[in-house]
Design an enzyme around this catalytic site. Sequence first.
Site, PDB file in Angstrom:
ATOM      1  N   TRP A  80     -32.389   9.520  -4.711  1.00  0.00           N
ATOM      2  CA  TRP A  80     -33.200   8.578  -5.466  1.00  0.00           C
ATOM      3  C   TRP A  80     -32.554   8.214  -6.809  1.00  0.00           C
ATOM      4  CZ3 TRP A  80     -37.141   6.564  -2.713  1.00  0.00           C
ATOM      5  CH2 TRP A  80     -37.580   7.303  -1.591  1.00  0.00           C
ATOM      6  N   LYS A 109     -36.401   2.876  -1.009  1.00  0.00           N
ATOM      7  CA  LYS A 109     -37.119   1.814  -1.696  1.00  0.00           C
ATOM      8  C   LYS A 109     -36.100   1.008  -2.491  1.00  0.00           C
ATOM      9  CE  LYS A 109     -41.895   3.341  -1.991  1.00  0.00           C
ATOM     10  NZ  LYS A 109     -43.083   3.543  -2.855  1.00  0.00           N
ATOM     11  N   ASP A 320     -54.015 -14.711  14.373  1.00  0.00           N
ATOM     12  CA  ASP A 320     -55.295 -14.316  13.788  1.00  0.00           C
ATOM     13  C   ASP A 320     -55.632 -15.199  12.582  1.00  0.00           C
ATOM     14  OD1 ASP A 320     -57.521 -12.308  13.319  1.00  0.00           O
ATOM     15  OD2 ASP A 320     -56.450 -12.221  11.404  1.00  0.00           O
ATOM     16  N   GLU A 374     -56.827 -18.378  17.067  1.00  0.00           N
ATOM     17  CA  GLU A 374     -58.180 -17.924  16.762  1.00  0.00           C
ATOM     18  C   GLU A 374     -58.746 -18.858  15.685  1.00  0.00           C
ATOM     19  OE1 GLU A 374     -60.669 -14.114  15.019  1.00  0.00           O
ATOM     20  OE2 GLU A 374     -58.987 -15.013  13.971  1.00  0.00           O
TER      21      GLU A 374
END
Length: 647
Positions: A80, A109, A320, A374
Amino acid sequence: MPLNILDYDPYLEPFKDDLSLRLFEFARTKKRLLGVDGSLVDFANGYKYFGFQQESKHWTFREWAPNAKKAWLVGDFNNWENNYELKQAYGGTWEISVPGLLPVGSKVKIKLLLPTGEVVYRVPSYIMYALPNENHGLDGVITQPKYEWKNKSPKLSEAPLIYEAHIGISTEEYKINSYKEFTRDVLPRIKKDGYNTIQLMAIMEHPLYASFGYQVSNFFAISSRFGQPEDLMELIDKAHGLGLQVLLDVVHSHAVKNIEDGLNYFDGTENQYFHEGERGNHPAWKTKLFNYGKDEVLHFLLSNLKFWLDIYHFDGFRFDGVTSMLYHDHGLGTAFTDYSKYFSLNTDVEAVTYLMLANELTHLFNPSATTIAEDMSAMPGMALPISAGGIGFDYRLSMGIPDFWIKQLKEKTDNSLDLLSLWWELTTRRPGEKNIGYSESHDQALVGDKTLMMWLANEEIYWNMDINSQSLIIDRAIALHKLIRLITFSLAGEGYLNFMGNEFGHPEWLDFPREENHDDFQHARRQWSLADNENLRFKYLLAFDQAMLNLEHDFKFLESTDPVQQLWIKDSDKLLAYKKGQLVFVFNFHPSYEQKLQLQFSKKPELIFDSDDQKFGGFGPRSSFGWSKGTLNLILEPRTAMVFKIK
């Protein structure tokens, strides 16, 4: 480009300019994105450029964060630390190239220095896998899935018969199920039941399990709670081997608000992916709303669609929340009572353009792919080709029908069933557009509501579903459950959808483990043993569902080019008859009386299906029919249906 949509529906003529604008914006956006000779399929290659890429002698990582001042790639592969600093490239992209092989399995990350001096950590936007960390957030995980595909996607020779499924709740155990267990235990059930398409929910990574997968944080990552990427690939591959297509329930209508896990304030700005201010916030869902007018956002979302088709071999998408995308007010509180509501300043033309691009890309990459919208608003042209002035979906969901049934069961008596209203609800379509019919989906099963079988049986379902019990409530529930499904199946669309477990009248409702219910799994599972138990009546509903689907397998009538023909309707008698394809359906919805009916045919019809058959939990065959000089004489018992084949 001609507006052929007007040939389908002349009532759209007053809105010709709006429809022309739809096509103009689509063409203009394509030209802006692709230039003169560019390809939409090549444009949607973000997943091959951004994120982690293994080259022959080195690997690269790229991220788009235009507001950042500095960027580092950090993870447990480098403790890190800040020794992997990225260089700034064109258009706000940051990149790094490292000799050797990707540190597969490492948690990672991207660390960003913002203009304010603040340092933030983000999960890479194109990450394919993420795991929960001790801070109740997510860490990206470097993955390079390798899977040897064995089966090609099957080509359907019949209407789509869709089994809507959620991996996590697909076990009877009090736990979250896995891709592997679903493959082993549930795929064979779906195949045996007779469905030819699976619609997988909650696949895209979402931090909150109870969101049902509809608050996505990582659009290129599968839900790690169900297993590894290779496990999902194996599931889809084996489904293909069984002759089943697999659709992804894709969520591009909004995104989760989470900052460290998702895209919100990714580079410290509100408007990187989303609209600024209130326009970027969904007032009901408390989620973030994409800016579909931004080229980088279009690139991200279109690349996401191609990624799922290319890497995981999905056969298409159920989109959706389309209604929320189409309108600035997201359709909240709007009654779409006339065409002017669809073509107004309330319509989000940029979102309409994105949906057109999404459909064109999907069908260019895989001409056999299926796309389903939808949309509760019934936007005209939703399921018409773009070339005709439509939005390009293959099907729209018949969303008003489940509401009709629930309203009938909650607020009205059996005697008050209005057959004329039912006929209108089941048969009314936008001209030229195909629908997926369904009597209930996952929406009706969620906590706060109940499945059809629970509305019909209520607490009796706990005590009187054994085959030796006597209960008028259960008798009614089983009879109506069968009639509701059969009439919806045969009339409501050119395809059909069922939510996992509803085919056998699964009891109770859906509620995910969460703080409010003390992380209880009682309602977040499927009790398959109910249908497998020879001493329970659930087996009758399953047998009925299987036989009902066989009508489409044998006669392929759902997508018949012959229009449905009403043969008889009399509301006072609760009697209805109609012809679709080669089949004639006759229903007696009356709760108390047998009904007589005469129908004229040139040849003697053949009875092929009787809802009152004892193998379906009925009491018959009790209904009867006779044939004399071109007349079919019918006597139907209360709450029964019969299906005849016309020779």
